[in-house]
Design a protein around this motif. Sequence first.
Motif, PDB file in Angstrom:
ATOM      1  N   SER A 276       0.883  -1.150  -0.090  1.00 35.55           N
ATOM      2  CA  SER A 276      -0.099   0.011   0.101  1.00 35.55           C
ATOM      3  C   SER A 276       0.839   1.077  -0.029  1.00 35.55           C
ATOM      4  O   SER A 276       0.535   2.319  -0.631  1.00 35.55           O
ATOM      5  CB  SER A 276      -0.940  -0.066   1.091  1.00 35.55           C
ATOM      6  N   ARG A 277       2.036   1.172   0.651  1.00 36.15           N
ATOM      7  CA  ARG A 277       3.092   2.474   0.593  1.00 36.15           C
ATOM      8  C   ARG A 277       3.731   2.540  -0.776  1.00 36.15           C
ATOM      9  O   ARG A 277       4.145   3.588  -0.957  1.00 36.15           O
ATOM     10  CB  ARG A 277       3.919   2.212   1.682  1.00 36.15           C
ATOM     11  N   LEU A 278       3.666   1.329  -1.444  1.00 32.59           N
ATOM     12  CA  LEU A 278       4.264   1.590  -2.732  1.00 32.59           C
ATOM     13  C   LEU A 278       3.255   1.883  -3.942  1.00 32.59           C
ATOM     14  O   LEU A 278       3.805   2.323  -5.024  1.00 32.59           O
ATOM     15  CB  LEU A 278       4.881   0.051  -2.987  1.00 32.59           C
ATOM     16  N   ALA A 279       2.276   1.893  -3.516  1.00 33.41           N
ATOM     17  CA  ALA A 279       0.913   2.220  -4.946  1.00 33.41           C
ATOM     18  C   ALA A 279       1.052   3.844  -5.181  1.00 33.41           C
ATOM     19  O   ALA A 279       0.010   4.379  -4.982  1.00 33.41           O
ATOM     20  CB  ALA A 279      -0.137   1.686  -4.596  1.00 33.41           C
ATOM     21  N   VAL A 280       2.276   4.450  -5.505  1.00 37.04           N
ATOM     22  CA  VAL A 280       2.079   5.884  -5.119  1.00 37.04           C
ATOM     23  C   VAL A 280       2.026   6.501  -6.710  1.00 37.04           C
ATOM     24  O   VAL A 280       1.867   7.767  -6.752  1.00 37.04           O
ATOM     25  CB  VAL A 280       3.694   6.394  -4.660  1.00 37.04           C
ATOM     26  N   ARG A 281       1.719   5.673  -7.673  1.00 35.17           N
ATOM     27  CA  ARG A 281       1.660   6.089  -8.966  1.00 35.17           C
ATOM     28  C   ARG A 281       0.503   5.169  -9.815  1.00 35.17           C
ATOM     29  O   ARG A 281       0.562   4.086  -9.415  1.00 35.17           O
ATOM     30  CB  ARG A 281       2.898   6.291  -9.927  1.00 35.17           C
ATOM     31  N   ASN A 282      -0.096   5.850 -10.561  1.00 30.59           N
ATOM     32  CA  ASN A 282      -1.060   4.960 -11.259  1.00 30.59           C
ATOM     33  C   ASN A 282      -0.836   3.825 -11.962  1.00 30.59           C
ATOM     34  O   ASN A 282      -1.204   2.478 -11.816  1.00 30.59           O
ATOM     35  CB  ASN A 282      -1.616   5.873 -12.433  1.00 30.59           C
ATOM     36  N   ALA A 322      -6.699   0.854  -5.729  1.00 33.23           N
ATOM     37  CA  ALA A 322      -7.868   1.270  -6.130  1.00 33.23           C
ATOM     38  C   ALA A 322      -7.828   2.881  -6.693  1.00 33.23           C
ATOM     39  O   ALA A 322      -8.602   3.383  -7.329  1.00 33.23           O
ATOM     40  CB  ALA A 322      -9.049   1.364  -5.396  1.00 33.23           C
ATOM     41  N   GLY A 323      -6.891   3.648  -6.531  1.00 37.32           N
ATOM     42  CA  GLY A 323      -6.664   5.014  -6.958  1.00 37.32           C
ATOM     43  C   GLY A 323      -6.632   5.024  -8.543  1.00 37.32           C
ATOM     44  O   GLY A 323      -6.690   5.934  -9.074  1.00 37.32           O
ATOM     45  N   ASN A 324      -6.418   3.926  -9.060  1.00 39.04           N
ATOM     46  CA  ASN A 324      -6.321   3.516 -10.372  1.00 39.04           C
ATOM     47  C   ASN A 324      -7.434   3.257 -10.863  1.00 39.04           C
ATOM     48  O   ASN A 324      -8.210   2.208 -10.478  1.00 39.04           O
ATOM     49  CB  ASN A 324      -5.324   2.312 -11.055  1.00 39.04           C
ATOM     50  N   ASP A 325      -8.353   3.871 -11.872  1.00 39.90           N
ATOM     51  CA  ASP A 325      -9.680   3.683 -12.212  1.00 39.90           C
ATOM     52  C   ASP A 325      -9.799   2.230 -12.835  1.00 39.90           C
ATOM     53  O   ASP A 325     -11.030   1.561 -12.512  1.00 39.90           O
ATOM     54  CB  ASP A 325     -10.021   4.809 -13.430  1.00 39.90           C
ATOM     55  N   LYS A 328     -10.218  -0.156 -10.129  1.00 41.29           N
ATOM     56  CA  LYS A 328     -11.467   0.072  -9.296  1.00 41.29           C
ATOM     57  C   LYS A 328     -12.287  -0.904  -9.986  1.00 41.29           C
ATOM     58  O   LYS A 328     -12.857  -1.823  -9.234  1.00 41.29           O
ATOM     59  CB  LYS A 328     -12.064   1.436  -9.385  1.00 41.29           C
ATOM     60  N   ASP A 329     -12.578  -0.761 -11.246  1.00 39.38           N
ATOM     61  CA  ASP A 329     -13.412  -1.715 -11.759  1.00 39.38           C
ATOM     62  C   ASP A 329     -13.096  -3.343 -11.698  1.00 39.38           C
ATOM     63  O   ASP A 329     -13.984  -4.509 -11.563  1.00 39.38           O
ATOM     64  CB  ASP A 329     -13.585  -1.638 -13.484  1.00 39.38           C
ATOM     65  N   ALA A 330     -11.718  -3.870 -11.663  1.00 35.18           N
ATOM     66  CA  ALA A 330     -11.269  -5.011 -11.547  1.00 35.18           C
ATOM     67  C   ALA A 330     -11.716  -5.559 -10.067  1.00 35.18           C
ATOM     68  O   ALA A 330     -11.968  -6.768  -9.904  1.00 35.18           O
ATOM     69  CB  ALA A 330      -9.660  -5.131 -11.605  1.00 35.18           C
ATOM     70  N   VAL A 331     -11.507  -4.869  -8.813  1.00 31.92           N
ATOM     71  CA  VAL A 331     -11.897  -4.811  -7.603  1.00 31.92           C
ATOM     72  C   VAL A 331     -13.184  -5.269  -7.724  1.00 31.92           C
ATOM     73  O   VAL A 331     -13.595  -6.399  -7.097  1.00 31.92           O
ATOM     74  CB  VAL A 331     -11.726  -3.811  -6.813  1.00 31.92           C
ATOM     75  N   VAL A 332     -14.190  -4.496  -8.346  1.00 28.82           N
ATOM     76  CA  VAL A 332     -15.624  -4.885  -8.262  1.00 28.82           C
ATOM     77  C   VAL A 332     -16.010  -5.959  -9.074  1.00 28.82           C
ATOM     78  O   VAL A 332     -16.860  -6.578  -8.625  1.00 28.82           O
ATOM     79  CB  VAL A 332     -16.517  -3.557  -8.853  1.00 28.82           C
ATOM     80  N   SER A 362     -15.399   4.164  -0.575  1.00 28.10           N
ATOM     81  CA  SER A 362     -15.636   5.596  -1.026  1.00 28.10           C
ATOM     82  C   SER A 362     -14.644   5.519  -2.348  1.00 28.10           C
ATOM     83  O   SER A 362     -15.009   6.329  -3.373  1.00 28.10           O
ATOM     84  CB  SER A 362     -14.863   6.473   0.112  1.00 28.10           C
ATOM     85  N   VAL A 363     -13.595   4.999  -2.209  1.00 29.34           N
ATOM     86  CA  VAL A 363     -12.412   5.120  -3.391  1.00 29.34           C
ATOM     87  C   VAL A 363     -13.151   4.360  -4.862  1.00 29.34           C
ATOM     88  O   VAL A 363     -13.078   4.939  -5.939  1.00 29.34           O
ATOM     89  CB  VAL A 363     -11.174   4.548  -3.016  1.00 29.34           C
ATOM     90  N   LEU A 364     -13.789   3.296  -4.482  1.00 27.91           N
ATOM     91  CA  LEU A 364     -14.573   2.323  -5.472  1.00 27.91           C
ATOM     92  C   LEU A 364     -15.677   3.133  -6.207  1.00 27.91           C
ATOM     93  O   LEU A 364     -15.646   3.065  -7.279  1.00 27.91           O
ATOM     94  CB  LEU A 364     -14.865   1.036  -4.861  1.00 27.91           C
ATOM     95  N   ALA A 365     -16.451   4.041  -5.190  1.00 32.56           N
ATOM     96  CA  ALA A 365     -17.366   4.830  -5.957  1.00 32.56           C
ATOM     97  C   ALA A 365     -17.099   6.032  -6.557  1.00 32.56           C
ATOM     98  O   ALA A 365     -17.829   6.429  -7.308  1.00 32.56           O
ATOM     99  CB  ALA A 365     -18.337   4.973  -4.576  1.00 32.56           C
TER     100      ALA A 365
END
Length: 468
Positions: A276-282, A322-325, A328-332, A362-365
């Motif tokens: 989670s700390r390394l997910a700093v870029r899309n 999930a900061g990457n759009d 987001k869709d992949a998670v859902v 919230s991020v997913l929405a």
Amino acid sequence: MALRRITQETFDAAVRENVDEFEMDPDEALREAVEQFQSQGVDLSCIVKAVPAATSDDKHQEQTHEILQALESLSVAQDSPDSTKAAADIKCFTEQCLLGFAQRYLAAQKGAYPVILSYCQKSMGEREATFAALSALSALTDGQPDLLDADGKRFLLDALEQHQDDSSVTRAAISAVRHACLKHEQNRQDLVKAGALPLLTSAVKRHSGCAEVVKEASAALRIMTFDDDVRVTFGHAHEHAKMIVLQHNGLKVLIDSAKAHNDNITVLSELCATLSRLAVRNEFCQDICDLGGLKLMMTLLAGSYESAELVRQVLSAIRAVAGNDDVKDAVVKAGGVQLIVIAMNRHMIISAVCEQGCACLSVLALRKPNNCKVIMEEGGALAAVQAMKSHPGVVNVQKQACMLLRNLVSHQPNYSQPILEMGVEALILQALRAHRDCGDAAKAALRDLGCQVELRELWTGKRGGITN
């Protein structure tokens, strides 16, 4: 108001006075001294709250604390040809340091660091001695990173290089690196410049089957991405995260390690926290997904939902990637919403899980109407409302729940009425009154839900005249 501080000598004198002048037994004298200083607003966190012991059977011998006795014995033993005695002394010193911060602080005040460093430098050629030295250095610097100097940093890196195949020595060295870097930006930067990152990532690969090494190295890599030193205006947290990913293949290293420890909850929690700390870029978020990280997180959430700590760390990792759009869709699509809601309902009494769960949803929405539909159907809004009811005093739970509710209705106003029927208006108003930090999120939620809210205009952008 800042608490007052006293020296160890002042505290010990008060204990002795209670024994000598007021004829208290040692335990009673100690309790009385603690209560006396605490009633005066004195901070005793750095004070060894123990009765000093005599250094020998001679009652007239000067009394001192066990940590200082161990330090004195070690100072004498390090110049002795008897290596067995020195080994026993440094083990005793390490055990005393592990008793608490007060012992470590007192030892440092009495010059322990140069003694330990000297022992470290003399031990480099011998495995057992190096392990003992590193253990002592790690224990002493826990909470005291300022102690480490240039020679100490060099020793740590040399130990990691020269003992790469020894898991015990590697773990002890990484533990010392971790303690030296926590809340100390300069140590982080110095160690990174000197080559600490490739040593840490290679330790994970080389000892992928050793849970303790993987856990320590993952934690050390994560600390390299912290921005927690209040003395520094701008740190290199972002740069270090990019280096770990781009130069040292950190994402693949960590995800592969997680797959090798899929039954060790402690290791998996550490690895998720570091990811989670390394997910700093899309693109890093997408890389985590492509490398199997998202699938791993979904598996952990489904199979280990009884562990609140692991659930919290997995939710934090999902929130980050999930900061990457597209992610987001992949998670859902992977059923993540249902798993998040189940985890929240299972651990509703734990505020940290509720906070991360609301933040994930919230991020997913955000900017995703189709995801909002899934969240509503799976009971995500209801879970957020229940979290607000369960933790009215926890500002981060209230804030994240408000942000989720706002994101659900900002592009889907037809959800406003069903959400309002859950009784959220009163809960949001309560959060608004109770938590100043929740103000913006709460007002935005009320506004988008169609409720009456006072939005005060702080600045209109117009110039006004200056009056005397």
